[in-house]
Design a protein around this motif. Sequence first.
Motif, PDB file in Angstrom:
ATOM      1  N   HIS A 138       0.827  -1.203   0.000  1.00  9.85           N
ATOM      2  CA  HIS A 138       0.000   0.000   0.000  1.00  9.85           C
ATOM      3  C   HIS A 138       0.866   1.259   0.000  1.00  9.85           C
ATOM      4  N   ILE A 174      -2.772  -3.034  -3.996  1.00 10.27           N
ATOM      5  CA  ILE A 174      -1.959  -4.211  -3.699  1.00 10.27           C
ATOM      6  C   ILE A 174      -1.239  -4.735  -4.935  1.00 10.27           C
ATOM      7  N   SER A 195      -7.970  -4.098   0.109  1.00  9.26           N
ATOM      8  CA  SER A 195      -6.973  -3.796  -0.921  1.00  9.26           C
ATOM      9  C   SER A 195      -7.624  -3.799  -2.299  1.00  9.26           C
TER      10      SER A 195
END
Length: 331
Positions: A103, A116, A191
Motif C-alpha cells: 500500500h 496491492i 486492498s
Amino acid sequence: MSEAAILTKFRLPRQQIQQLLDLVGPTLLRQTRRSYPLSPEIQLLAALRFYAVGSFLEVVGDGYGLSKTSVWWCVHSVTDILLRHATDYIHMPSGRHELMKAHQGFHAIAGIPRIIGLVDGTLIPIANPSALDQAFICRKGFAAINVQVVVDHRGMFADMVAKWPGSTHDSFVWANSAVGQDVERGFFGQSIFLGDSGYPLRTYLLNPVTNPTTQAEHNYNVAHISTRNLVERSIGRWKMRFRCLHKSAGGLRMKPERCCAVAVVTAMLHNITVSGGAALPEEEEEEEEEEEEEEGVHNPPQLRDALHAAGVQTRQQIILTVFWLMYFFVS
C-alpha cells in the motif's frame, strides 16, 4: 568471462547463476557416465542462453559443443525443475506487514490508496503451426499465449497466469484466475487492484474514468496512468531481458504448454534479478503497449450491473476523498 559479459550473455550475474546451479544442480546431475551426459553447469547455461536469445541455433553456435537436440533437452529439463520452485519467487503479498508495504509503495507513486497490485495482460508470440488452432490467433493477427500478470510496487511479478490462448479476453482470464477469485471472496481485505479499461470496474478492481468531466476525475486518471506505468515497464523489461518472449525472436518454437512454462520460469528469473538489483544489459528499455478493450460479458446482466455500480461508487469515493482534496490543496 567478465561480469558484464556474463550479464549480457545469460541475463543474470555470476552470483545468481551460481545460486540457481545450487538449486537445480542435484536434480540435473546424472547418476551414470553413460553416453557422456552433460554437466549441470552446461545444461543450466544452455537454458539461460536460450531464454536470453530465443533461438536453439544461436545457442548451438555459441560453441558449447551441443547439438540442437541437446539444447532442446537442456531447456526442457531446466525449465521443468525451475517451474517447481516458481511459487517460492512469485507470490502475492500476505500478512499485515507485506500488505502495508505494498500500500505504501504504490501510494508513493501517485497517491492512490490501498493498492496491492497492478493487473495486465500481455501476448507471448508462439510459432508452432502443427500444434495451433484459431484460438491462439490474437486480435493483432499472430499466434500467441495471453499471459496475465500482477506486478507489485517493486516491479516484480506477484502473480502470473500463463495457460490461455491469445484470443482469450483479459477480463475472462481475470475472472477465472485464482487471484481474481480470491479478491472477490475478500481474501485481500480492502486492498484494490488497478487495471486498464479491458477489465471490469469492481470495488476491488479500478479502471480509468472513460469520459472524465471534472478536474478530480482528470486528476484520478493521471494518477491511474502514472501508477499503471509500472506494470508496462515491468513487462517491457521482462521481455527485453529474456528475448525468447519478445516478438523479435519470432515466437517460441515449442508446444503451447511448454511456452507457458517458459513464461513462468522467466518471470521467476526476472524477480530474482530485480531483487538482486541486476540491471538490463541493454541501455534501452521497451514498454509493453496493449490495446484497450471493451469489458467482456461473463456474468448475467443484472449481476454485472450491480457489481459495476458498486465499483463506480468505490472509485468515486477515492476520487472525492483524495483527488478533490489534492486539487483544492494545490490550488
